[in-house]
Enzyme design. Sequence first.
Site, PDB file in Angstrom:
ATOM      1  N   GLU A  83      -3.539   6.295   8.941  1.00  0.00           N
ATOM      2  CA  GLU A  83      -2.936   5.459   7.885  1.00  0.00           C
ATOM      3  C   GLU A  83      -3.056   6.121   6.510  1.00  0.00           C
ATOM      4  O   GLU A  83      -3.375   5.477   5.507  1.00  0.00           O
ATOM      5  CB  GLU A  83      -3.587   4.067   7.868  1.00  0.00           C
ATOM      6  CG  GLU A  83      -3.520   3.316   9.189  1.00  0.00           C
ATOM      7  CD  GLU A  83      -2.131   2.768   9.515  1.00  0.00           C
ATOM      8  OE1 GLU A  83      -1.230   2.847   8.659  1.00  0.00           O
ATOM      9  OE2 GLU A  83      -1.960   2.270  10.643  1.00  0.00           O
ATOM     10  N   ALA A  84      -2.772   7.418   6.472  1.00  0.00           N
ATOM     11  CA  ALA A  84      -3.044   8.205   5.267  1.00  0.00           C
ATOM     12  C   ALA A  84      -2.174   7.806   4.077  1.00  0.00           C
ATOM     13  O   ALA A  84      -2.533   8.053   2.927  1.00  0.00           O
ATOM     14  CB  ALA A  84      -2.862   9.693   5.571  1.00  0.00           C
ATOM     15  N   CYS A 142      19.921  -1.076  17.932  1.00  0.00           N
ATOM     16  CA  CYS A 142      20.932  -0.542  18.874  1.00  0.00           C
ATOM     17  C   CYS A 142      20.339  -0.178  20.224  1.00  0.00           C
ATOM     18  O   CYS A 142      21.083  -0.016  21.186  1.00  0.00           O
ATOM     19  CB  CYS A 142      21.628   0.670  18.264  1.00  0.00           C
ATOM     20  SG  CYS A 142      20.531   2.092  17.995  1.00  0.00           S
TER      21      CYS A 142
HETATM   22 ZN    ZN Z   1      19.972   1.881  15.729  1.00  0.00          ZN
END
Ligand code: ZN
Length: 179
Positions: A83-84, A142
């Site tokens: 988590e830099a 998507c």
């Molecule tokens: Zn997408």
Amino acid sequence: MFSPGLVVITGPMFSGKSTELIRRLTIANIAKLPVVVYKPARDTRTATQICSRDGCCIAATTVAHPRDMLPLSADARVVGIDEAHFFEDGLPEVAMTLARAGKQVIVAGLNLDFQERPFACIPALLALAEEIVQMHALCTACYERPATRSQRLAGGMEQYQVGDSEYAPRCLVCYRPTT
Ligand SMILES: [Zn+2]
């Protein structure tokens, strides 16, 4: 495998950055190399370990500022930092000091924030890195293209906001900035 230098693991949320970090640190443990792991105080999820979403955890020390890592890393050969992007300053200098002292420094962090802006110190770390590991999630709009962006679904406009449920991975086409 653990030659001195900076390794940056980056990509959007849900792309497996912590999993990859833990995987590499586990190999260092198997190789019996002294390993030390840090997480920023700003990440309030757990105080004493870092965990991947698939449930693997490894012990970590919480630090308020990157400079706190220098005295704690004296005996380490491999340094992991999760988590830099939560460190606002000082990390590139500290990482290079550790790397020049012969350590491999493996940093995981978001390259972009939820508004598609370069995030904190990560771009500077990418420029200094010996190795860059670009992770991808799957776009959950998507379900087709690899996700490279983190879309914020709820919450305000603050750059720092912890909470998985408020984000979703998006590809370049499906991503929309929060307005
Ligand atoms: Zn997408």
